[in-house]
Design a protein around this motif. Structure first.
Motif, short mmCIF file in Angstrom:
data_model
loop_
_atom_site.label_atom_id
_atom_site.label_comp_id
_atom_site.label_asym_id
_atom_site.label_seq_id
_atom_site.Cartn_x
_atom_site.Cartn_y
_atom_site.Cartn_z
N LYS A 209 44.21 54.72 77.10
CA LYS A 209 44.17 54.14 75.76
C LYS A 209 42.72 53.87 75.35
O LYS A 209 41.93 53.32 76.13
CB LYS A 209 45.01 52.88 75.73
CG LYS A 209 46.50 53.16 75.94
CD LYS A 209 47.34 51.90 75.93
CE LYS A 209 48.82 52.26 76.14
NZ LYS A 209 49.71 51.07 76.17
N THR A 210 42.40 54.24 74.13
CA THR A 210 41.01 54.30 73.68
C THR A 210 40.21 53.01 73.89
O THR A 210 39.10 53.06 74.47
CB THR A 210 40.96 54.72 72.20
OG1 THR A 210 41.60 56.01 72.07
CG2 THR A 210 39.54 54.83 71.71
N PRO A 211 40.69 51.85 73.46
CA PRO A 211 39.84 50.65 73.64
C PRO A 211 39.59 50.33 75.11
O PRO A 211 38.48 49.93 75.48
CB PRO A 211 40.67 49.54 72.97
CG PRO A 211 41.65 50.25 72.09
CD PRO A 211 41.95 51.54 72.77
N TRP A 212 40.61 50.52 75.95
CA TRP A 212 40.46 50.23 77.37
C TRP A 212 39.52 51.24 78.03
O TRP A 212 38.66 50.87 78.83
CB TRP A 212 41.82 50.26 78.07
CG TRP A 212 42.78 49.22 77.57
CD1 TRP A 212 42.52 48.16 76.74
CD2 TRP A 212 44.17 49.14 77.88
NE1 TRP A 212 43.64 47.43 76.51
CE2 TRP A 212 44.68 48.00 77.19
CE3 TRP A 212 45.05 49.90 78.66
CZ2 TRP A 212 46.01 47.63 77.28
CZ3 TRP A 212 46.38 49.52 78.74
CH2 TRP A 212 46.86 48.40 78.05
N VAL B 182 34.73 53.08 81.02
CA VAL B 182 33.59 53.98 81.17
C VAL B 182 32.30 53.18 81.34
O VAL B 182 31.48 53.45 82.23
CB VAL B 182 33.48 54.93 79.95
CG1 VAL B 182 32.15 55.69 79.99
CG2 VAL B 182 34.64 55.92 79.93
N ASP B 183 32.10 52.17 80.51
CA ASP B 183 30.91 51.33 80.61
C ASP B 183 30.84 50.63 81.97
O ASP B 183 29.76 50.54 82.58
CB ASP B 183 30.90 50.29 79.49
CG ASP B 183 30.65 50.89 78.12
OD1 ASP B 183 30.16 52.04 78.06
OD2 ASP B 183 30.95 50.22 77.12
N GLN B 184 31.97 50.14 82.45
CA GLN B 184 31.99 49.44 83.74
C GLN B 184 31.57 50.37 84.87
O GLN B 184 30.80 49.99 85.75
CB GLN B 184 33.38 48.87 84.00
CG GLN B 184 33.75 47.66 83.16
CD GLN B 184 35.17 47.20 83.42
OE1 GLN B 184 36.08 47.99 83.67
NE2 GLN B 184 35.39 45.88 83.35
N LEU B 185 32.07 51.60 84.84
CA LEU B 185 31.76 52.53 85.93
C LEU B 185 30.30 52.97 85.87
O LEU B 185 29.63 53.07 86.91
CB LEU B 185 32.69 53.74 85.87
CG LEU B 185 32.71 54.62 87.13
CD1 LEU B 185 33.14 53.82 88.34
CD2 LEU B 185 33.61 55.83 86.94
N VAL B 186 29.78 53.21 84.68
CA VAL B 186 28.37 53.58 84.54
C VAL B 186 27.46 52.45 85.02
O VAL B 186 26.46 52.69 85.73
CB VAL B 186 28.06 53.96 83.08
CG1 VAL B 186 26.56 54.11 82.86
CG2 VAL B 186 28.77 55.25 82.69
N GLU B 187 27.79 51.23 84.68
CA GLU B 187 27.00 50.08 85.13
C GLU B 187 27.07 49.93 86.65
O GLU B 187 26.07 49.61 87.31
CB GLU B 187 27.50 48.81 84.45
CG GLU B 187 27.19 48.75 82.96
CD GLU B 187 27.92 47.63 82.25
OE1 GLU B 187 28.60 46.84 82.95
OE2 GLU B 187 27.82 47.53 81.01
N LEU B 188 28.24 50.17 87.22
CA LEU B 188 28.39 50.06 88.67
C LEU B 188 27.57 51.13 89.39
O LEU B 188 26.92 50.85 90.41
CB LEU B 188 29.88 50.21 89.03
CG LEU B 188 30.25 50.03 90.50
CD1 LEU B 188 29.92 48.62 90.98
CD2 LEU B 188 31.73 50.33 90.72
#
Length: 369
Positions: free
Chosen positions: A341-344, A349-355
């Motif tokens: 789902k788009t908002p989630w 994506v942001d969480q994984l890139v930051e990690l």
């Protein structure tokens, strides 16, 4: 226990590498007069006991493609069947994600059986390897195409070279066990002054270390957390084995990037990815880490493939088919796909890139979606 008994016991405990047992070719479907190509003769000579079945076209094989009954023999078909034909239409297609161009295929299909793979959707219940024997024509086309390109405008694909994906519909590490097509492609891009080949792989084929790529081929090792991979990456090299091979490929003259794909969301997914990033950091050299880059692709699944998978590997669908997390989207070809789902998804994506930036800071992200 005698020395002979000890040796036999050790052999039983040490399984044969996957690359050496992934294929056991028993049937070869081939187009008429395909033996006029030297590459076809090479492939046929490597499987002298295989049954040979002539078909009008590699694209239409009755009883193989479009046969729902094949789902029961999903893995056996991949292991035991090869298709041999000629690639008649040659074109390079713009891409601008994994590469600037998608090269004309030298094969399609795969002996591995990842349950999320999109290729079976196109071929209908079976996608064994199809090898194209007119390799000289394909190589000539690629050399001329690269020669027509002007100066490269730096982009996320590469700052210097035009990048050609040579493995869009298969896995070149597997293809290299079938014929010398991959060796010929690596040799071509080793000498082209303005172009680079790339392919993603889930199989560690150390035979590729004997090639001489001279920086002209980028291998993208596909990685995901090991416990998830055990469920959905069917007939692939273990994730730990892929990580252990990265330094060796860099040392052999390949550029090595990472393909974090597909990212599959479940209750502990982010902690699992954190562990994977730590394993990569600990398992690779500083030289390797300095040249790493990654692409991140979250899962897209398909309703038709979901129904097929229920017939041979339903356990994988517990991870892949999550209506509580996914939304439907009709593809350009009219198929019903599901994506997170788009908002989630945007937040994930942001969480994984930051990690990744925290755990493996030298690995830049080429793109993420």
């Amino acid at each position: 226990m005698s020395t002979k008994d000890v040796d036999s016991a050790a052999q039983r405990r040490t399984p044969e590498p996957l690359v050496e047992r992934i294929l056991d070719v028993k049937r070869i479907y081939h187009e008429p007069d395909v033996q006029r190509f030297a590459r076809a003769r090479q492939i046929l000579e490597r499987s002298p006991s295989a049954e040979r079945i002539e078909v009008p076209s590699h694209q239409a094989i009755p009883g193989l493609y479009g046969n729902a009954g094949n789902v029961e023999d999903w893995v056996r078909t991949k292991s035991e069947v090869l298709v041999l034909g000629e690639k008649k239409s040659l074109s390079a297609r713009r891409n601008e994600r994994s590469s600037d161009w998608i090269a004309p295929s030298t094969s399609n299909g795969c002996a591995m059986a990842c349950s999320y793979c999109y290729v079976p959707r196109r071929k209908g219940y079976a996608n064994p390897i199809t090898v194209f024997a007119n390799i000289e024509k394909i190589l000539g086309y690629l050399e001329r195409h690269a020669g027509r390109q002007g100066p490269k405008t730096p982009n996320q694909c590469d700052p210097v070279d035009w990048v050609y994906d040579i493995g869009e519909n298969g896995d070149c590490s597997v293809d290299a066990t079938v014929s010398d097509n991959v060796a010929d492609l690596v040799a071509l891009f080793a000498r082209l002054p303005n172009a680079k080949a790339t392919f993603a792989t889930k199989l560690v084929n150390r035979g590729l270390l004997d090639y001489d790529p001279r920086g002209g081929t980028r291998v993208r090792f596909s990685l995901m957390p090991a416990e998830t991979s055990k469920v959905v990456d069917v007939r692939t090299s273990r994730v730990a084995e892929r990580i252990a091979a990265i330094d060796d490929f860099v040392d052999a003259g390949y550029e090595v990037h990472l393909n974090f794909s597909p990212v599959i969301v479940h209750e502990t997914w982010l902690a699992d990815w954190s562990e994977l990033f730590e394993q990569i950091a600990e398992g690779t050299s500083e030289r390797t880490k300095a040249q790493l880059a990654a692409e991140i692709i979250f899962l897209t699944h398909n309703e038709g493939l979901h129904e097929v998978n229920l017939g041979w590997h339903p356990k994988g669908e517990d991870l892949l088919w999550r209506p509580d997390l996914q939304q439907q989207k009709t593809s350009e070809s009219g198929q019903l796909n599901v994506r997170y789902k788009t908002p989630w998804k945007a937040r994930w994506v942001d969480q994984l890139v930051e990690l990744l930036a925290e755990k493996l800071p030298t690995c830049r992200v080429r793109y993420a979606f």
